[in-house]
Design a protein around this motif. Structure first.
Motif, PDB file in Angstrom:
ATOM      1  N   HIS A  95       0.821  -1.206   0.000  1.00 16.49           N
ATOM      2  CA  HIS A  95       0.000   0.000   0.000  1.00 16.49           C
ATOM      3  C   HIS A  95       0.860   1.262   0.000  1.00 16.49           C
ATOM      4  CE1 HIS A  95      -4.303  -1.374   1.131  1.00 16.49           C
ATOM      5  NE2 HIS A  95      -4.277  -0.853  -0.075  1.00 16.49           N
ATOM      6  N   ARG A  96       1.946   1.269   0.760  1.00 17.42           N
ATOM      7  CA  ARG A  96       2.831   2.439   0.749  1.00 17.42           C
ATOM      8  C   ARG A  96       3.345   2.715  -0.665  1.00 17.42           C
ATOM      9  NH1 ARG A  96       4.718   0.591   5.748  1.00 17.42           N
ATOM     10  NH2 ARG A  96       6.319  -0.662   4.720  1.00 17.42           N
ATOM     11  N   ARG A  97       3.767   1.660  -1.334  1.00 19.87           N
ATOM     12  CA  ARG A  97       4.294   1.805  -2.696  1.00 19.87           C
ATOM     13  C   ARG A  97       3.205   2.278  -3.663  1.00 19.87           C
ATOM     14  NH1 ARG A  97       6.884  -3.946  -3.664  1.00 19.87           N
ATOM     15  NH2 ARG A  97       7.256  -3.082  -5.762  1.00 19.87           N
ATOM     16  N   LEU A  98       2.006   1.730  -3.514  1.00 21.84           N
ATOM     17  CA  LEU A  98       0.913   2.124  -4.391  1.00 21.84           C
ATOM     18  C   LEU A  98       0.532   3.581  -4.172  1.00 21.84           C
ATOM     19  CD1 LEU A  98      -1.292   1.404  -6.455  1.00 21.84           C
ATOM     20  CD2 LEU A  98      -2.709   0.624  -4.527  1.00 21.84           C
ATOM     21  N   HIS A  99       0.431   3.988  -2.919  1.00 25.61           N
ATOM     22  CA  HIS A  99      -0.039   5.334  -2.606  1.00 25.61           C
ATOM     23  C   HIS A  99       1.019   6.405  -2.874  1.00 25.61           C
ATOM     24  CE1 HIS A  99      -3.069   3.240   0.275  1.00 25.61           C
ATOM     25  NE2 HIS A  99      -3.447   3.186  -0.990  1.00 25.61           N
ATOM     26  N   ALA A 100       2.245   5.986  -3.168  1.00 23.68           N
ATOM     27  CA  ALA A 100       3.285   6.934  -3.558  1.00 23.68           C
ATOM     28  C   ALA A 100       3.191   7.300  -5.037  1.00 23.68           C
ATOM     29  CB  ALA A 100       4.666   6.345  -3.263  1.00 23.68           C
ATOM     30  N   ILE A 101       2.348   6.553  -5.775  1.00 21.32           N
ATOM     31  CA  ILE A 101       2.174   6.820  -7.198  1.00 21.32           C
ATOM     32  C   ILE A 101       1.158   7.954  -7.366  1.00 21.32           C
ATOM     33  CG2 ILE A 101       1.353   5.850  -9.393  1.00 21.32           C
ATOM     34  CD1 ILE A 101       2.242   3.101  -8.314  1.00 21.32           C
ATOM     35  N   GLY A 106      -3.985  13.863 -11.129  1.00 23.80           N
ATOM     36  CA  GLY A 106      -3.123  14.847 -10.494  1.00 23.80           C
ATOM     37  C   GLY A 106      -3.790  15.617  -9.379  1.00 23.80           C
ATOM     38  N   ALA A 107      -4.997  15.188  -8.953  1.00 27.39           N
ATOM     39  CA  ALA A 107      -5.732  15.895  -7.906  1.00 27.39           C
ATOM     40  C   ALA A 107      -5.015  15.792  -6.569  1.00 27.39           C
ATOM     41  CB  ALA A 107      -7.143  15.325  -7.784  1.00 27.39           C
ATOM     42  N   ALA A 108      -4.952  16.891  -5.831  1.00 32.70           N
ATOM     43  CA  ALA A 108      -4.301  16.922  -4.529  1.00 32.70           C
ATOM     44  C   ALA A 108      -5.030  16.018  -3.545  1.00 32.70           C
ATOM     45  CB  ALA A 108      -4.261  18.349  -4.002  1.00 32.70           C
ATOM     46  N   GLY A 109      -4.271  15.278  -2.755  1.00 34.35           N
ATOM     47  CA  GLY A 109      -4.855  14.405  -1.747  1.00 34.35           C
ATOM     48  C   GLY A 109      -5.431  13.111  -2.284  1.00 34.35           C
ATOM     49  N   GLN A 110      -5.275  12.895  -3.594  1.00 36.65           N
ATOM     50  CA  GLN A 110      -5.808  11.693  -4.224  1.00 36.65           C
ATOM     51  C   GLN A 110      -4.665  10.750  -4.601  1.00 36.65           C
ATOM     52  OE1 GLN A 110      -9.586  11.443  -5.315  1.00 36.65           O
ATOM     53  NE2 GLN A 110      -9.314  12.604  -3.439  1.00 36.65           N
ATOM     54  N   VAL A 111      -4.880   9.457  -4.378  1.00 31.43           N
ATOM     55  CA  VAL A 111      -3.917   8.440  -4.780  1.00 31.43           C
ATOM     56  C   VAL A 111      -4.665   7.368  -5.575  1.00 31.43           C
ATOM     57  CG1 VAL A 111      -2.490   8.844  -2.730  1.00 31.43           C
ATOM     58  CG2 VAL A 111      -4.242   7.042  -2.691  1.00 31.43           C
ATOM     59  N   VAL A 112      -3.925   6.437  -6.150  1.00 32.20           N
ATOM     60  CA  VAL A 112      -4.550   5.269  -6.754  1.00 32.20           C
ATOM     61  C   VAL A 112      -4.869   4.289  -5.636  1.00 32.20           C
ATOM     62  CG1 VAL A 112      -4.275   3.309  -8.308  1.00 32.20           C
ATOM     63  CG2 VAL A 112      -3.352   5.543  -8.942  1.00 32.20           C
ATOM     64  N   MET A 113      -6.139   3.924  -5.503  1.00 28.10           N
ATOM     65  CA  MET A 113      -6.574   2.957  -4.500  1.00 28.10           C
ATOM     66  C   MET A 113      -6.891   1.630  -5.190  1.00 28.10           C
ATOM     67  SD  MET A 113      -9.155   5.191  -2.092  1.00 28.10           S
ATOM     68  CE  MET A 113     -10.495   5.063  -3.291  1.00 28.10           C
ATOM     69  N   HIS A 114      -6.387   0.550  -4.638  1.00 28.99           N
ATOM     70  CA  HIS A 114      -6.732  -0.769  -5.172  1.00 28.99           C
ATOM     71  C   HIS A 114      -8.167  -1.122  -4.797  1.00 28.99           C
ATOM     72  CE1 HIS A 114      -6.991  -5.198  -5.260  1.00 28.99           C
ATOM     73  NE2 HIS A 114      -6.094  -5.139  -6.236  1.00 28.99           N
ATOM     74  N   GLY A 115      -8.533  -0.873  -3.544  1.00 27.04           N
ATOM     75  CA  GLY A 115      -9.906  -1.072  -3.093  1.00 27.04           C
ATOM     76  C   GLY A 115     -10.256  -2.478  -2.659  1.00 27.04           C
ATOM     77  N   ASP A 116      -9.354  -3.439  -2.877  1.00 23.12           N
ATOM     78  CA  ASP A 116      -9.659  -4.830  -2.514  1.00 23.12           C
ATOM     79  C   ASP A 116      -8.361  -5.607  -2.292  1.00 23.12           C
ATOM     80  OD1 ASP A 116     -11.405  -6.963  -1.987  1.00 23.12           O
ATOM     81  OD2 ASP A 116     -11.449  -7.615  -4.073  1.00 23.12           O
ATOM     82  N   GLN A 139      -9.489   6.501  -7.820  1.00 21.48           N
ATOM     83  CA  GLN A 139      -8.729   7.532  -7.128  1.00 21.48           C
ATOM     84  C   GLN A 139      -9.458   7.906  -5.836  1.00 21.48           C
ATOM     85  OE1 GLN A 139      -6.984   9.751 -11.132  1.00 21.48           O
ATOM     86  NE2 GLN A 139      -8.056  10.932  -9.599  1.00 21.48           N
ATOM     87  N   GLY A 140      -8.669   8.238  -4.811  1.00 23.17           N
ATOM     88  CA  GLY A 140      -9.275   8.635  -3.552  1.00 23.17           C
ATOM     89  C   GLY A 140      -8.225   8.769  -2.472  1.00 23.17           C
ATOM     90  N   PRO A 141      -8.643   8.921  -1.218  1.00 27.85           N
ATOM     91  CA  PRO A 141      -7.699   9.089  -0.114  1.00 27.85           C
ATOM     92  C   PRO A 141      -7.063   7.761   0.290  1.00 27.85           C
ATOM     93  CG  PRO A 141      -9.942   9.158   0.709  1.00 27.85           C
ATOM     94  CD  PRO A 141     -10.048   9.090  -0.792  1.00 27.85           C
ATOM     95  N   ALA A 142      -5.791   7.796   0.604  1.00 31.46           N
ATOM     96  CA  ALA A 142      -5.073   6.580   1.003  1.00 31.46           C
ATOM     97  C   ALA A 142      -5.717   5.922   2.218  1.00 31.46           C
ATOM     98  CB  ALA A 142      -3.616   6.934   1.302  1.00 31.46           C
ATOM     99  N   GLU A 143      -6.238   6.729   3.141  1.00 32.58           N
ATOM    100  CA  GLU A 143      -6.832   6.169   4.357  1.00 32.58           C
ATOM    101  C   GLU A 143      -8.025   5.252   4.052  1.00 32.58           C
ATOM    102  OE1 GLU A 143      -4.956  10.124   5.456  1.00 32.58           O
ATOM    103  OE2 GLU A 143      -6.223   9.357   3.836  1.00 32.58           O
ATOM    104  N   PHE A 144      -8.774   5.574   3.000  1.00 42.66           N
ATOM    105  CA  PHE A 144      -9.900   4.724   2.605  1.00 42.66           C
ATOM    106  C   PHE A 144      -9.400   3.355   2.161  1.00 42.66           C
ATOM    107  CE2 PHE A 144     -12.788   2.857  -0.421  1.00 42.66           C
ATOM    108  CZ  PHE A 144     -14.055   3.112   0.081  1.00 42.66           C
ATOM    109  N   ASP A 145      -8.338   3.339   1.377  1.00 44.63           N
ATOM    110  CA  ASP A 145      -7.780   2.081   0.882  1.00 44.63           C
ATOM    111  C   ASP A 145      -7.257   1.227   2.032  1.00 44.63           C
ATOM    112  OD1 ASP A 145      -7.420   0.497  -1.353  1.00 44.63           O
ATOM    113  OD2 ASP A 145      -5.504   1.381  -1.925  1.00 44.63           O
ATOM    114  N   ILE A 146      -6.567   1.861   2.980  1.00 47.75           N
ATOM    115  CA  ILE A 146      -6.063   1.155   4.167  1.00 47.75           C
ATOM    116  C   ILE A 146      -7.231   0.588   4.960  1.00 47.75           C
ATOM    117  CG2 ILE A 146      -4.798   1.397   6.336  1.00 47.75           C
ATOM    118  CD1 ILE A 146      -3.000   1.672   3.910  1.00 47.75           C
TER     119      ILE A 146
END
Length: 219
Positions: A95-101, A106-116, A139-146
């Motif tokens: 997740h750390r590696r994914l959310h660093a992408i 390019g939206a601020a505060g948004q990362v690629v979330m796997h979701g599952d 796309q969304g907040p890293a905390e949601f993905d975690i």
């Protein structure tokens, strides 16, 4: 539509996997769900060095992807080849590696979330872990993905059908949360989203409040 052999060699909740040859397999959604967006997310993160299968042809609900060799992380843990603490650390690192992408928009505060992202959606290959099944990517907040991964871990911990794995997955969940960012800001939203998952049984849905309690008790 692509035409692989008649019988799948693997099946999930909503997709079947068919053999094509020694290098490629076909993943097909049974409900006809189009894979274009999923494939675009996979290509995006793959171009940033994230471990995903290579993609061949995409056609409606069909995606031809690289054949991977090795067990899922779940199978490796069950076989005793991977410990629960290591499992939790591995998921946190993925997740750390994914959310660093950067997010494609390019939206601020948004990362690629796997979701599952759970142990059955990671293959342990000779080259390391590879993440599969990107249907829920967005796309969304890293905390949601975690939070979503924590919810899935907690479901298995609490589900009587998986009683033999309960303590092992409890330790893995604790390790995962200890090595991740705090998911609580988006835990309620993730729980609500999980509650709308049409593939869950009513028994699984009934566990959601206890999953919430378990996750919060470990933070």
């Amino acid at each position: 539509m692509l035409s692989p052999e008649a019988e799948p060699f693997a099946s999930g909740r909503d997709a079947d996997v068919y053999s094509i040859d020694d290098e490629w397999v076909l993943r097909r959604y049974r409900d006809g769900h189009p894979v274009r967006d999923e494939a675009e997310f996979m290509r995006w993160v793959g171009n940033h060095g994230y471990p995903v299968p290579a993609i061949g042809r995409v056609d409606g609900p069909d995606m031809v992807i690289q054949r991977l060799s090795g067990p899922t992380l779940a199978d490796a843990v069950i076989a005793g080849d991977l410990g629960p603490v290591e499992l939790g650390e591995m998921h946190a690192d993925l997740h750390r590696r994914l959310h660093a992408i950067p997010a494609p928009s390019g939206a601020a505060g948004q990362v690629v979330m796997h979701g599952d992202l759970h142990p059955y959606n990671v293959m342990l290959t000779a080259d390391g872990p590879v993440v599969i099944d990107w249907r829920n990517a967005e796309q969304g907040p890293a905390e949601f993905d975690i939070a979503m991964t924590a919810i899935i871990f907690a479901q298995v911990v609490l589900d009587p059908a998986f009683a033999e794995l309960s303590e092992l997955l409890r330790e893995a969940l604790n390790s995962y949360l200890a090595n991740s960012i705090d998911p609580t800001p988006h835990l309620p939203t993730a729980l609500a989203s999980r509650g709308r998952n049409v593939t869950l049984t009513k028994e699984e849905l009934a566990l959601l409040p206890k999953q919430d309690q378990l996750i919060r008790s470990m933070l």
